[in-house]
Scaffold this active site. Structure first.
Site, PDB file in Angstrom:
ATOM      1  N   ASN A  50      -1.694  -7.606 -22.750  1.00  7.67           N
ATOM      2  CA  ASN A  50      -1.915  -7.742 -21.310  1.00  7.67           C
ATOM      3  C   ASN A  50      -1.377  -6.476 -20.646  1.00  7.67           C
ATOM      4  O   ASN A  50      -0.169  -6.281 -20.549  1.00  7.67           O
ATOM      5  CB  ASN A  50      -1.168  -8.999 -20.822  1.00  7.67           C
TER       6      ASN A  50
ATOM      7  N   ARG B 107      -6.519  -9.094 -22.111  1.00  5.89           N
ATOM      8  CA  ARG B 107      -6.878  -9.431 -20.728  1.00  5.89           C
ATOM      9  C   ARG B 107      -7.612  -8.229 -20.160  1.00  5.89           C
ATOM     10  O   ARG B 107      -7.099  -7.108 -20.197  1.00  5.89           O
ATOM     11  CB  ARG B 107      -5.606  -9.702 -19.929  1.00  5.89           C
TER      12      ARG B 107
ATOM     13  N   GLU C  68      -0.469 -16.460 -18.795  1.00  4.81           N
ATOM     14  CA  GLU C  68      -1.734 -15.759 -19.065  1.00  4.81           C
ATOM     15  C   GLU C  68      -1.942 -15.484 -20.548  1.00  4.81           C
ATOM     16  O   GLU C  68      -3.040 -15.646 -21.072  1.00  4.81           O
ATOM     17  CB  GLU C  68      -1.770 -14.439 -18.297  1.00  4.81           C
TER      18      GLU C  68
ATOM     19  N   ARG D 290       0.449  -3.868  -1.762  1.00  5.57           N
ATOM     20  CA  ARG D 290      -0.949  -3.829  -1.299  1.00  5.57           C
ATOM     21  C   ARG D 290      -1.068  -4.549   0.045  1.00  5.57           C
ATOM     22  O   ARG D 290      -0.435  -5.584   0.254  1.00  5.57           O
ATOM     23  CB  ARG D 290      -1.861  -4.532  -2.316  1.00  5.57           C
TER      24      ARG D 290
ATOM     25  N   HIS E 214      -7.293 -12.790 -11.118  1.00  8.53           N
ATOM     26  CA  HIS E 214      -6.282 -13.763 -11.558  1.00  8.53           C
ATOM     27  C   HIS E 214      -6.941 -15.026 -12.104  1.00  8.53           C
ATOM     28  O   HIS E 214      -6.322 -16.095 -12.153  1.00  8.53           O
ATOM     29  CB  HIS E 214      -5.326 -14.183 -10.409  1.00  8.53           C
TER      30      HIS E 214
END
Ligand code: ADP
Length: 414
Positions: A13, A102, A399, A251, A190
């Protein structure tokens, strides 16, 4: 159908400033709860150094700093520790059966997890223009695995995949219709974790996923919401890129696009400068001037720093109004899920967001919410009051486990 009794699956990942690698072993059936990984490695980059940490199932922990001007050198180093040295988990790389990756942006072509082939790599590279910070690093990871492990099957799992069946009204931007054909539309991100949280929520609530309306709040360094009905994503806050929607660590999330054209005209800012401004110097960091880390924002707020308080207030204001919008897309809400770094650890964010959502029937159990801070390990659980119409769940993001599960399913289903 090939069905090894025990499959060892390695998961890579890559993030913009970190690389996580985990090893799982799955038997003939999927376990009911996410198992602990056999081995966990992480690299965090800071300037020209990489901090490498390794954790094994037996609890052994090791940390080292390596010079890492080159990203792939550090990743190769971490991988080699999987089969050499005291914290190794396997005797030889040949023991690994599959490797899952991922991949942040699947573009218009990828929905479901796929076996990596030369064509798949080309298609992922073509999407790099959409997600320049990510897809290239993920391709590099695939190449490192080829170099070190030969032709072990590799699987790409896409963060956009879960959202790919969103209704057109949520996916198409109200710009010129040609954008749609050009691949400019809402992809959402996501997805691996939102989908995992939806399945996990159904299990925690003892209800069928097909009967639930969920709003999943993934609040990490990147933040996004997903509206999930019948186990499918029907709306989400991130869009064409992971910049849209909620306020994040560094962000901005959504801002009036007119600000960008204004800055281009008045201050002559280039595309790169705008990218940098909106991705790296905005959000919690931009407003507070202190940090993009929610822990530091909350601590400065408690000491009375006004701009930290403003950053926190904007964060929860946008979070609560975003949840309201998702609830409208679902036509109601049965459960609200908090997940990822902030969602799992910030009692303050959960409490403030839930207080603003009481009009929807959300009633948080304050004692349970605060009690989570003392739980080690943190257990997924319902933290709403017994009489809350909407359940409130805290679910740890998993994840890497979700990716290894997808690899296992791909192998079982041929
Ligand atoms: P990523 O999106 O990179 O996977 P995480 O999901 O680990 O990141 O989330 C990282 C963020 O979680 C940090 O920037 C920090 O703001 C937040 N976080 C972690 N622990 C806490 C805490 N105890 N309280 C508030 N925020 C926290």
């Amino acid at each position: 159908m090939r069905c090894n009794l025990h499959v060892k699956i390695l998961v890579l990942n890559s993030g913009s400033s970190s690389q996580k690698i985990q090893l799982y072993e799955i038997g003939a059936a999927l376990p009911e709860h996410p198992p602990a990984s056999l081995w966990e490695g992480k690299i965090e980059w800071a300037r020209n150094e990489a901090e490498v940490s390794i954790k094994t199932l037996r609890g052994a922990v090791d940390k080292e700093r390596v010079a890492a001007a080159n990203r792939s050198v550090a990743v190769e180093h971490l991988l080699s520790r999987l089969w050499s040295g005291e914290q190794r988990a396997v005797e030889s790389p040949r023991e690994l059966d599959m490797v899952g990756h991922r991949v942040v942006h699947g573009g218009p072509h990828f929905e479901e997890p796929v076996i990596v082939t030369a064509e798949v790599k080309t298609a992922i590279a073509e999407v790099s223009a959409f997600a320049p910070l990510h897809n290239r690093e993920e391709l590099e990871g695939m190449e490192i695995i080829e170099k070190l492990l030969g032709n072990v099957p590799q699987v790409a799992v896409f963060d956009t995949g879960f959202h790919s069946q969103m209704p057109l009204e949520a996916a198409v931007y109200p710009g010129p219709y040609e954008w749609w054909a050009q691949g400019i539309h809402r992809y959402g991100f996501h997805g691996i974790n939102h989908q995992y949280c939806a399945r996990r929520a159904a299990r925690l609530l003892g209800k069928e996923l097909a009967k639930l309306r969920l709003v999943s709040c993934h609040l990490g360094n990147g933040c996004s919401l997903a509206a999930i009905r019948n186990g499918k994503s029907v709306d989400t806050t991130m869009g064409f890129t992971p910049l849209e929607g909620l306020m994040m660590g560094t962000r901005s999330g959504s801002v009036d696009p007119g600000i960008l054209t204004y800055l281009m005209r008045q201050q002559n800012l280039s595309g790169e400068q705008l990218d940098e401004l909106l991705n790296k110097r905005s959000g919690l960091l931009g407003v507070s001037g202190i940090s993009g880390d929610m822990r530091e924002i909350v601590s400065a707020m408690k000491k009375g720093t006004e701009r930290a308080k403003l950053a926190f207030d904007i964060f929860v204001h946008r979070l609560a109004s975003g949840v309201g919008a998702m609830a409208a897309s679902l036509g109601g809400i049965d459960a609200l899920v908090f997940t990822a770094g902030i969602g799992e650890n910030s009692a303050e964010v959960r409490a403030e967001a839930c207080a603003r959502l009481e009009f929807l029937g959300v009633r948080l159990d304050a004692a349970r919410n605060e009690g989570l801070a003392n739980e080690k390990p943190l257990r997924d659980q319902d933290i709403a009051l017994a009489d809350s119409r909407v359940r409130v769940l805290m679910i740890r993001a998993q994840e890497e486990w979700a990716i290894s599960r997808s690899c296992w399913l791909l192998q079982i289903n041929g």
